[in-house]
Scaffold this motif. Structure first.
Motif, PDB file in Angstrom:
ATOM      1  N   ALA A   3       0.829  -1.375   0.005  1.00  0.00           N
ATOM      2  CA  ALA A   3      -0.023  -0.021   0.047  1.00  0.00           C
ATOM      3  C   ALA A   3       0.901   1.257   0.126  1.00  0.00           C
ATOM      4  O   ALA A   3       0.428   2.212  -0.406  1.00  0.00           O
ATOM      5  N   GLY A   4       2.146   1.133   0.562  1.00  0.00           N
ATOM      6  CA  GLY A   4       3.187   2.325   0.660  1.00  0.00           C
ATOM      7  C   GLY A   4       3.660   2.605  -0.582  1.00  0.00           C
ATOM      8  O   GLY A   4       4.063   3.888  -0.783  1.00  0.00           O
ATOM      9  N   LEU A   5       3.780   1.741  -1.456  1.00  0.00           N
ATOM     10  CA  LEU A   5       4.549   1.773  -2.603  1.00  0.00           C
ATOM     11  C   LEU A   5       3.850   2.890  -3.662  1.00  0.00           C
ATOM     12  O   LEU A   5       2.716   2.803  -3.679  1.00  0.00           O
ATOM     13  N   PRO A   6       4.570   3.580  -4.546  1.00  0.00           N
ATOM     14  CA  PRO A   6       3.670   4.445  -5.356  1.00  0.00           C
ATOM     15  C   PRO A   6       3.075   3.550  -6.237  1.00  0.00           C
ATOM     16  O   PRO A   6       3.222   2.331  -6.668  1.00  0.00           O
ATOM     17  N   ARG A   7       1.925   4.049  -6.627  1.00  0.00           N
ATOM     18  CA  ARG A   7       0.690   3.362  -7.309  1.00  0.00           C
ATOM     19  C   ARG A   7       1.161   2.623  -8.924  1.00  0.00           C
ATOM     20  O   ARG A   7       0.749   1.649  -9.109  1.00  0.00           O
ATOM     21  N   PHE A   8       2.062   3.438  -9.321  1.00  0.00           N
ATOM     22  CA  PHE A   8       2.517   2.634 -10.598  1.00  0.00           C
ATOM     23  C   PHE A   8       3.138   1.425 -10.495  1.00  0.00           C
ATOM     24  O   PHE A   8       3.290   0.574 -11.197  1.00  0.00           O
ATOM     25  N   ALA A   9       3.836   1.175  -9.163  1.00  0.00           N
ATOM     26  CA  ALA A   9       4.468  -0.022  -9.135  1.00  0.00           C
ATOM     27  C   ALA A   9       3.273  -1.240  -9.254  1.00  0.00           C
ATOM     28  O   ALA A   9       3.593  -2.217  -9.631  1.00  0.00           O
ATOM     29  N   ARG A  10       2.262  -1.059  -9.139  1.00  0.00           N
ATOM     30  CA  ARG A  10       1.149  -2.038  -9.443  1.00  0.00           C
ATOM     31  C   ARG A  10       0.852  -2.396 -10.857  1.00  0.00           C
ATOM     32  O   ARG A  10       0.301  -3.381 -11.034  1.00  0.00           O
ATOM     33  N   SER A  11       1.649  -1.824 -11.559  1.00  0.00           N
ATOM     34  CA  SER A  11       1.301  -1.882 -13.066  1.00  0.00           C
ATOM     35  C   SER A  11       2.692  -2.624 -13.386  1.00  0.00           C
ATOM     36  O   SER A  11       2.859  -2.973 -14.615  1.00  0.00           O
ATOM     37  N   VAL A  12       3.803  -2.841 -12.711  1.00  0.00           N
ATOM     38  CA  VAL A  12       5.078  -3.355 -13.170  1.00  0.00           C
ATOM     39  C   VAL A  12       5.028  -4.885 -13.362  1.00  0.00           C
ATOM     40  O   VAL A  12       4.188  -5.559 -12.504  1.00  0.00           O
ATOM     41  N   PRO A  13       5.311  -5.504 -14.780  1.00  0.00           N
ATOM     42  CA  PRO A  13       5.176  -6.869 -14.792  1.00  0.00           C
ATOM     43  C   PRO A  13       5.579  -7.904 -13.735  1.00  0.00           C
ATOM     44  O   PRO A  13       6.809  -7.219 -12.950  1.00  0.00           O
ATOM     45  N   PHE A  14       4.943  -8.666 -13.351  1.00  0.00           N
ATOM     46  CA  PHE A  14       5.137  -9.541 -12.483  1.00  0.00           C
ATOM     47  C   PHE A  14       5.232  -9.267 -10.932  1.00  0.00           C
ATOM     48  O   PHE A  14       4.110  -9.748 -10.193  1.00  0.00           O
ATOM     49  N   VAL A  15       5.890  -7.925 -10.560  1.00  0.00           N
ATOM     50  CA  VAL A  15       5.827  -7.461  -9.365  1.00  0.00           C
ATOM     51  C   VAL A  15       4.410  -7.152  -9.223  1.00  0.00           C
ATOM     52  O   VAL A  15       3.703  -7.032  -8.055  1.00  0.00           O
ATOM     53  N   GLY A  16       3.882  -6.099  -9.887  1.00  0.00           N
ATOM     54  CA  GLY A  16       2.513  -5.727  -9.987  1.00  0.00           C
ATOM     55  C   GLY A  16       1.504  -6.652  -9.569  1.00  0.00           C
ATOM     56  O   GLY A  16       0.703  -6.073  -9.037  1.00  0.00           O
ATOM     57  N   ALA A  17       1.371  -7.871 -10.030  1.00  0.00           N
ATOM     58  CA  ALA A  17       0.386  -8.743  -9.723  1.00  0.00           C
ATOM     59  C   ALA A  17       0.265  -9.303  -8.398  1.00  0.00           C
ATOM     60  O   ALA A  17      -0.623  -9.382  -7.815  1.00  0.00           O
ATOM     61  N   ARG A  18       1.511  -9.485  -7.826  1.00  0.00           N
ATOM     62  CA  ARG A  18       1.604  -9.427  -6.424  1.00  0.00           C
ATOM     63  C   ARG A  18       1.240  -8.673  -5.744  1.00  0.00           C
ATOM     64  O   ARG A  18       0.522  -8.661  -4.422  1.00  0.00           O
ATOM     65  N   LEU A  19       1.434  -7.344  -6.076  1.00  0.00           N
ATOM     66  CA  LEU A  19       1.177  -6.232  -5.285  1.00  0.00           C
ATOM     67  C   LEU A  19      -0.447  -6.071  -5.091  1.00  0.00           C
ATOM     68  O   LEU A  19      -1.257  -5.912  -4.302  1.00  0.00           O
ATOM     69  N   ARG A  20      -1.173  -6.122  -6.388  1.00  0.00           N
ATOM     70  CA  ARG A  20      -2.552  -6.236  -6.619  1.00  0.00           C
ATOM     71  C   ARG A  20      -3.336  -7.227  -5.722  1.00  0.00           C
ATOM     72  O   ARG A  20      -4.297  -7.047  -5.148  1.00  0.00           O
ATOM     73  N   GLU A  21      -2.706  -8.428  -6.010  1.00  0.00           N
ATOM     74  CA  GLU A  21      -3.138  -9.593  -4.799  1.00  0.00           C
ATOM     75  C   GLU A  21      -3.263  -9.298  -3.453  1.00  0.00           C
ATOM     76  O   GLU A  21      -4.095  -9.416  -2.587  1.00  0.00           O
ATOM     77  N   LEU A  22      -2.059  -8.620  -2.987  1.00  0.00           N
ATOM     78  CA  LEU A  22      -2.031  -8.194  -1.617  1.00  0.00           C
ATOM     79  C   LEU A  22      -2.942  -7.408  -1.243  1.00  0.00           C
ATOM     80  O   LEU A  22      -3.509  -7.310  -0.018  1.00  0.00           O
ATOM     81  N   LEU A  23      -3.226  -6.376  -2.071  1.00  0.00           N
ATOM     82  CA  LEU A  23      -4.067  -5.196  -1.719  1.00  0.00           C
ATOM     83  C   LEU A  23      -5.731  -5.469  -2.322  1.00  0.00           C
ATOM     84  O   LEU A  23      -6.613  -4.856  -1.767  1.00  0.00           O
ATOM     85  N   ASP A  24      -5.927  -6.743  -2.609  1.00  0.00           N
ATOM     86  CA  ASP A  24      -7.349  -7.311  -3.004  1.00  0.00           C
ATOM     87  C   ASP A  24      -8.074  -7.689  -1.622  1.00  0.00           C
ATOM     88  O   ASP A  24      -7.630  -8.798  -0.854  1.00  0.00           O
ATOM     89  N   PRO A  25      -9.006  -7.265  -1.172  1.00  0.00           N
ATOM     90  CA  PRO A  25      -9.807  -7.798  -0.178  1.00  0.00           C
ATOM     91  C   PRO A  25     -10.112  -9.160  -0.094  1.00  0.00           C
ATOM     92  O   PRO A  25     -10.398  -9.612   0.966  1.00  0.00           O
ATOM     93  N   ALA A  26     -10.643  -9.562  -1.195  1.00  0.00           N
ATOM     94  CA  ALA A  26     -11.249 -10.812  -1.060  1.00  0.00           C
ATOM     95  C   ALA A  26      -9.996 -11.715  -1.065  1.00  0.00           C
ATOM     96  O   ALA A  26     -10.088 -12.744  -0.325  1.00  0.00           O
ATOM     97  N   ALA A  27      -8.892 -11.501  -1.538  1.00  0.00           N
ATOM     98  CA  ALA A  27      -7.574 -12.100  -1.291  1.00  0.00           C
ATOM     99  C   ALA A  27      -7.250 -12.318  -0.010  1.00  0.00           C
ATOM    100  O   ALA A  27      -6.987 -13.482   0.589  1.00  0.00           O
ATOM    101  N   ARG A  28      -7.355 -11.106   0.825  1.00  0.00           N
ATOM    102  CA  ARG A  28      -6.911 -11.245   2.023  1.00  0.00           C
ATOM    103  C   ARG A  28      -8.030 -11.801   2.991  1.00  0.00           C
ATOM    104  O   ARG A  28      -7.707 -12.618   3.984  1.00  0.00           O
ATOM    105  N   ASP A  29      -9.391 -11.621   2.670  1.00  0.00           N
ATOM    106  CA  ASP A  29     -10.438 -12.658   3.172  1.00  0.00           C
ATOM    107  C   ASP A  29     -10.172 -14.155   3.063  1.00  0.00           C
ATOM    108  O   ASP A  29     -10.366 -14.938   4.169  1.00  0.00           O
ATOM    109  N   ARG A  30      -9.879 -14.591   1.802  1.00  0.00           N
ATOM    110  CA  ARG A  30      -9.345 -16.095   1.697  1.00  0.00           C
ATOM    111  C   ARG A  30      -8.261 -16.438   2.579  1.00  0.00           C
ATOM    112  O   ARG A  30      -8.352 -17.743   3.220  1.00  0.00           O
ATOM    113  N   ALA A  31      -7.183 -15.599   2.872  1.00  0.00           N
ATOM    114  CA  ALA A  31      -5.783 -15.964   3.519  1.00  0.00           C
ATOM    115  C   ALA A  31      -6.372 -16.188   5.024  1.00  0.00           C
ATOM    116  O   ALA A  31      -5.962 -16.955   5.982  1.00  0.00           O
ATOM    117  N   LEU A  32      -7.125 -15.265   5.537  1.00  0.00           N
ATOM    118  CA  LEU A  32      -7.577 -15.132   6.872  1.00  0.00           C
ATOM    119  C   LEU A  32      -8.544 -15.944   7.236  1.00  0.00           C
ATOM    120  O   LEU A  32      -8.586 -16.717   8.376  1.00  0.00           O
TER     121      LEU A  32
END
Length: 255
Positions: free
Chosen positions: A102-131
């Motif tokens: 969440a603290g990284l610049p928003r453009f980082a969420r569009s970077v190949p490979f890394v961006g997918a992981r960042l978006r997954e971390l910030l996805d409420p549904a993904a966090r709910d599944r983990a919890l």
């Protein structure tokens, strides 16, 4: 007469990365401080400490999995313990990694490979599944510790509060991400208490005790988002004052 044995398990929230001095005999990757709450508790109570806390640990690393060549943390138990503490579950849920994302610049969420992981971390549904999986894992931790250390006081120590209450800004984190972080933290707090109750363990409510000492408060027990600095407490982790506060709570609840 030898001192009674105390085994401390858990992740970076117990290890205390960056809090000086570092425990000299520990692996550097563990981020284990000689001033973390296990060391402070052991000194206060005169216990013989075995500290196997390790940054990045999950419940699987406590129970069954090796971490960077280190055996599962429960292997440190031999049944003679007077005290066992454990702070775990946040990495299973992606709690602090989510806040870093969440603290990284928003453009980082569009970077190949890394961006997918960042978006997954910030996805409420993904966090709910983990919890949804964390609760059962915490119960298994409690059962295992009770079985492996039958004579010990076993304490779950939950997470110090990182985030401010609603209505208080936490720059550079956006409010939507902070709200998700609060929800993850509140769920971890509840699941930890539930696991302790189900397994006959105690719980040390560091989260509740630190509500007014969040990282953006005037007297924080944790650190804000930022880039790691050598020999300084890691971002979004306990500081030295926070470790002292948790140690006092554990001493009060201990054997």
């Amino acid at each position: 007469m030898s001192a009674e044995r105390y085994v401390a398990l858990g992740s970076s929230m117990a290890a205390g990365p960056g809090i000086q001095p570092r425990e000299a005999r520990s692996p550097r990757a563990a981020g284990r401080s000689a001033a973390n709450y296990p060391h402070l508790v052991a000194r206060s109570l005169g216990l013989d400490l075995v500290d196997v806390t390790y940054s990045g640990a999950t419940t699987a690393h406590v129970l069954i999995e090796s971490q960077r060549g280190v055996p599962p943390q429960v292997d440190a138990l031999d049944g003679t313990e007077a005290l066992v503490t454990v702070t775990i579950g946040g990495n299973d849920a992606g709690y602090v990694p989510m806040l870093f994302a969440a603290g990284l610049p928003r453009f980082a969420r569009s970077v190949p490979f890394v961006g997918a992981r960042l978006r997954e971390l910030l996805d409420p549904a993904a966090r709910d599944r983990a919890l949804a999986e964390v609760g059962e894992s915490l119960v298994e931790v409690g059962r295992t510790l009770r079985r492996r250390a039958p004579h010990a006081t076993v304490l779950f120590v939950d997470y110090l509060t990182l985030l401010p209450p609603p209505g208080v800004a936490a720059p550079p984190l956006r409010e939507a991400d902070v709200a998700l972080g609060r929800r993850v933290a509140a769920t971890l707090e509840r699941l930890t208490a539930d696991a302790a109750a189900q397994t006959g363990c105690g719980v040390v409510g560091a989260a509740e005790a630190s509500r007014e000492h969040h990282a953006w408060s005037g007297r924080p027990w944790t650190t804000r988002f930022g880039w790691p600095v050598p020999r300084r407490p890691a971002p979004l982790h306990p500081n030295a004052e926070g470790m002292r506060a948790v140690a006092e709570m554990v001493v009060a609840a201990g054997p």
